[in-house]
Design a protein around this motif. Structure first.
Motif, PDB file in Angstrom:
ATOM      1  N   ASP A   5      -0.660  52.778   3.827  1.00  0.00           N
ATOM      2  CA  ASP A   5      -2.229  52.963   4.372  1.00  0.00           C
ATOM      3  C   ASP A   5      -2.986  52.982   3.216  1.00  0.00           C
ATOM      4  O   ASP A   5      -2.706  53.325   2.126  1.00  0.00           O
ATOM      5  CB  ASP A   5      -2.300  54.094   5.413  1.00  0.00           C
ATOM      6  CG  ASP A   5      -1.607  54.178   6.676  1.00  0.00           C
ATOM      7  OD1 ASP A   5      -1.612  54.899   7.392  1.00  0.00           O
ATOM      8  OD2 ASP A   5      -1.181  52.921   6.800  1.00  0.00           O
ATOM      9  N   ASN A   6      -4.469  52.838   3.509  1.00  0.00           N
ATOM     10  CA  ASN A   6      -5.533  53.189   2.853  1.00  0.00           C
ATOM     11  C   ASN A   6      -5.909  54.449   2.394  1.00  0.00           C
ATOM     12  O   ASN A   6      -5.961  55.055   3.686  1.00  0.00           O
ATOM     13  CB  ASN A   6      -6.766  52.151   2.676  1.00  0.00           C
ATOM     14  CG  ASN A   6      -6.284  50.759   2.669  1.00  0.00           C
ATOM     15  OD1 ASN A   6      -5.682  50.283   2.212  1.00  0.00           O
ATOM     16  ND2 ASN A   6      -7.177  49.845   3.047  1.00  0.00           N
ATOM     17  N   SER A   7      -6.109  54.787   1.468  1.00  0.00           N
ATOM     18  CA  SER A   7      -6.862  56.166   1.199  1.00  0.00           C
ATOM     19  C   SER A   7      -8.312  56.320   0.808  1.00  0.00           C
ATOM     20  O   SER A   7      -8.707  55.389   0.075  1.00  0.00           O
ATOM     21  CB  SER A   7      -6.171  56.998   0.267  1.00  0.00           C
ATOM     22  OG  SER A   7      -4.777  57.100   0.451  1.00  0.00           O
ATOM     23  N   ILE A   8      -8.983  57.098   1.232  1.00  0.00           N
ATOM     24  CA  ILE A   8     -10.220  57.332   0.912  1.00  0.00           C
ATOM     25  C   ILE A   8     -10.606  58.818   0.711  1.00  0.00           C
ATOM     26  O   ILE A   8     -10.572  59.733   1.380  1.00  0.00           O
ATOM     27  CB  ILE A   8     -11.462  57.021   1.982  1.00  0.00           C
ATOM     28  CG1 ILE A   8     -11.316  55.634   2.405  1.00  0.00           C
ATOM     29  CG2 ILE A   8     -12.902  57.329   1.690  1.00  0.00           C
ATOM     30  CD1 ILE A   8     -12.070  55.169   3.598  1.00  0.00           C
ATOM     31  N   ILE A   9     -11.155  59.059  -0.646  1.00  0.00           N
ATOM     32  CA  ILE A   9     -11.265  60.301  -0.994  1.00  0.00           C
ATOM     33  C   ILE A   9     -12.931  60.392  -1.110  1.00  0.00           C
ATOM     34  O   ILE A   9     -13.460  59.651  -2.159  1.00  0.00           O
ATOM     35  CB  ILE A   9     -10.743  60.710  -2.319  1.00  0.00           C
ATOM     36  CG1 ILE A   9      -9.231  60.595  -2.109  1.00  0.00           C
ATOM     37  CG2 ILE A   9     -10.783  62.061  -2.761  1.00  0.00           C
ATOM     38  CD1 ILE A   9      -8.383  60.433  -3.627  1.00  0.00           C
TER      39      ILE A   9
END
Lengths: 110, 113
Positions: A17-21
């Motif tokens: 999956d994609n991560s967003i921080i």
């Protein structure tokens, strides 16, 4: 540290999956921002940077977005891998001094 | 290319002893920065040095702490009469002249007993 902070202390993400921080800053005079990755027992590793005259910058699997209107910075990691598990810090550079937030711990689930 | 080198990687001292932390910047880098990291926290700026000059030591405690970057040899962060509160990871970073990006070493983990 007082001017830079992260919204969430931890992030759990499924492998692939994609991560967003996310990161918020308050010093409008800062003109250079960096994302670092820190693995346990190691020093911060440079990931990507962006200057205040840009709003987006892409690297290999990573993208940094800068919204100066709301003083917000984000790091997007595409196709998250187990090796991405680490603590991620945003830092602002003002007069050569880096100010770090407390960090977001990213855990990648297999 | 060798990165920023720091030694020792781990250092144990008893209260009242002295701690000396060494940092060799990357080749071609003449700017050195020291940061301290307490557990579960981000890094805090301590001092910025160029060869033979302290540029900014606004993050250094007023007593017991000193730093130098001599013409030859590594940069040294010196802590005299250590106390338990000095226990932390100390990181050195370097950058070339005219550049903003700082590259970090692996750190020295100081434990004061």
């Amino acid at each position: 540290g007082e001017n830079v902070g992260l919204h969430l202390p931890t992030l759990s993400v499924q492998e692939g999956d994609n991560s967003i921080i996310n990161c918020a800053y308050s010093n409008s005079a800062s003109d250079y921002f960096i994302w670092y990755k820190q693995e346990s027992g190691k020093g911060p590793q440079f990931i990507i940077d962006i200057r205040s005259n840009m709003d987006k910058r892409q690297g290999q699997r990573v993208t940094v977005l800068l919204n100066k209107t709301v003083k917000h910075l984000s790091l997007q990691i595409a196709a998250t891998q187990p090796g991405d598990s680490a603590v991620y810090f945003c830092a602002e550079n003002h007069d050569y001094k880096l100010s770090f937030g407390a960090g977001t711990t990213v855990t990648v689930r297999a | 290319n060798a990165g920023v080198m720091q030694n020792p990687r781990h250092l144990v001292r008893r209260r009242g002893q002295e701690a000396r932390l060494r940092c060799s910047p990357m080749k071609g880098h003449s700017h050195v920065y020291w940061y301290r990291q307490l557990p579960e926290e981000g890094l805090k700026f301590m001092v910025y040095l160029q060869k033979e000059n302290i540029i900014d030591e606004s993050g250094m405690p007023k007593e017991r702490f000193s730093a130098e970057f001599p013409k030859e040899g590594p940069s040294i962060l010196r802590i005299q009469q250590v106390v338990r509160g000095d226990s932390a990871a100390y990181f050195c970073a370097s950058s070339p002249p005219g550049a903003d990006t700082q590259y970090f070493g692996p750190g020295t983990r100081l434990t004061v007993l």
